[in-house]
Design a protein around this motif. Structure first.
Motif, PDB file in Angstrom:
ATOM      1  N   UNK A   1       0.869  -1.174   0.000  1.00 28.61           N
ATOM      2  CA  UNK A   1       0.000   0.000   0.000  1.00 28.61           C
ATOM      3  C   UNK A   1       0.904   1.222   0.000  1.00 28.61           C
ATOM      4  N   UNK A   2       0.961   1.867  -1.143  1.00 27.76           N
ATOM      5  CA  UNK A   2       1.749   3.083  -1.294  1.00 27.76           C
ATOM      6  C   UNK A   2       0.853   4.250  -0.921  1.00 27.76           C
ATOM      7  N   UNK A   3       1.285   5.017   0.070  1.00 28.58           N
ATOM      8  CA  UNK A   3       0.463   6.111   0.580  1.00 28.58           C
ATOM      9  C   UNK A   3       1.189   7.437   0.346  1.00 28.58           C
ATOM     10  N   UNK A   4       0.537   8.325  -0.338  1.00 34.31           N
ATOM     11  CA  UNK A   4       1.109   9.633  -0.639  1.00 34.31           C
ATOM     12  C   UNK A   4       0.172  10.732  -0.150  1.00 34.31           C
ATOM     13  N   UNK A   5       0.730  11.929  -0.079  1.00 35.82           N
ATOM     14  CA  UNK A   5      -0.061  13.089   0.369  1.00 35.82           C
ATOM     15  C   UNK A   5      -0.826  12.765   1.652  1.00 35.82           C
ATOM     16  N   UNK A   6      -0.102  12.204   2.589  1.00 32.75           N
ATOM     17  CA  UNK A   6      -0.746  11.743   3.817  1.00 32.75           C
ATOM     18  C   UNK A   6      -1.320  12.913   4.606  1.00 32.75           C
ATOM     19  N   UNK A   7      -2.456  12.622   5.223  1.00 34.00           N
ATOM     20  CA  UNK A   7      -3.160  13.605   6.042  1.00 34.00           C
ATOM     21  C   UNK A   7      -3.200  13.129   7.494  1.00 34.00           C
ATOM     22  N   UNK A   8      -3.410  14.059   8.389  1.00 34.32           N
ATOM     23  CA  UNK A   8      -3.471  13.704   9.804  1.00 34.32           C
ATOM     24  C   UNK A   8      -4.557  12.653  10.031  1.00 34.32           C
ATOM     25  N   UNK A   9      -5.643  12.760   9.296  1.00 35.21           N
ATOM     26  CA  UNK A   9      -6.750  11.813   9.464  1.00 35.21           C
ATOM     27  C   UNK A   9      -6.441  10.417   8.923  1.00 35.21           C
ATOM     28  N   UNK A  10      -5.279  10.239   8.299  1.00 30.38           N
ATOM     29  CA  UNK A  10      -4.861   8.899   7.885  1.00 30.38           C
ATOM     30  C   UNK A  10      -4.210   8.135   9.034  1.00 30.38           C
ATOM     31  N   UNK A  11      -3.991   8.804  10.154  1.00 26.26           N
ATOM     32  CA  UNK A  11      -3.404   8.153  11.311  1.00 26.26           C
ATOM     33  C   UNK A  11      -4.290   6.998  11.769  1.00 26.26           C
ATOM     34  N   UNK A  12      -3.701   5.812  11.850  1.00 24.12           N
ATOM     35  CA  UNK A  12      -4.462   4.614  12.203  1.00 24.12           C
ATOM     36  C   UNK A  12      -3.519   3.426  12.272  1.00 24.12           C
ATOM     37  N   UNK A  13      -4.042   2.329  12.781  1.00 25.48           N
ATOM     38  CA  UNK A  13      -3.381   1.042  12.623  1.00 25.48           C
ATOM     39  C   UNK A  13      -3.902   0.447  11.312  1.00 25.48           C
ATOM     40  N   UNK A  14      -2.976   0.052  10.463  1.00 30.45           N
ATOM     41  CA  UNK A  14      -3.325  -0.489   9.149  1.00 30.45           C
ATOM     42  C   UNK A  14      -3.167  -2.003   9.163  1.00 30.45           C
ATOM     43  N   UNK A  15      -4.194  -2.669   8.654  1.00 23.93           N
ATOM     44  CA  UNK A  15      -4.225  -4.125   8.632  1.00 23.93           C
ATOM     45  C   UNK A  15      -4.374  -4.622   7.200  1.00 23.93           C
TER      46      UNK A  15
END
Length: 127
Positions: A81-95
Motif C-alpha cells: 500500500x503506497x500512501x502519498x499526500x498523507x493527512x493527519x486523518x490517515x493516522x491509524x493502525x493499518x491491517x
C-alpha cells in the motif's frame, strides 16, 4: 492457514509518503484477493483498498482514492500500500487481510469477507 505480517508503518509529516508491505505465508497467496483496512483511535475499522488475485481489479475507498495505491507481487507473496499526500486523518493502525473467495468489488469493503488478518502496523501522520 495463512499468516500475514505487515510492515512499513511509522511516523511521517502531513504531505509525506509511506509504503506498507504485507507478507503472506503459504502457497495460496496468488489465489486470494487482498485488502487493506485501518482503525483510527476511537473509530471503527475502515476499508481502504482491495486488489484481486491477479492485480487486474482494484477498488479504493473514496477517502484515499488518488492518494493511495495498492499493488501486489505474487512471486514474493506480498501486497503493498503506497500512501502519498498523507493527512493527519490517515493516522491509524493499518491491517492487511486475505479473502479466499472471489473478488468482491464494492462488497470487498466488508471486513466479514476476509478470512485472515495481520496484526497491524501503526501509521502516525503529524502536522
Amino acid at each position: 492457514q495463512v499468516q500475514l505480517v505487515e510492515s512499513g508503518g511509522g511516523l511521517v509529516q502531513a504531505g509525506g509518503s509511506l509504503r506498507l508491505s504485507c507478507s503472506a505465508s503459504g502457497r495460496s497467496f496468488s489465489t486470494y484477493s487482498m485488502g487493506w483496512f485501518r482503525r483510527a483511535p476511537g473509530k471503527e475499522r475502515e476499508f481502504v483498498a482491495v486488489i484481486n488475485y491477479s492485480g487486474r481489479y482494484i477498488y479504493y475507498a473514496d477517502s484515499v482514492k488518488g492518494r493511495f495505491t495498492i499493488s501486489r507481487d505474487n512471486a514474493k507473496n506480498t501486497v503493498y500500500l503506497e500512501m502519498e499526500s498523507l493527512k493527519i486523518e490517515d493516522t491509524a493502525v493499518y491491517y492487511c487481510a486475505a479473502d479466499r473467495g472471489s473478488y468482491g468489488g464494492i462488497a470487498a469493503q466488508q471486513a466479514s469477507r476476509y478470512d485472515y488478518w495481520g496484526q497491524g502496523t501503526q501509521v502516525t501522520v503529524s502536522s
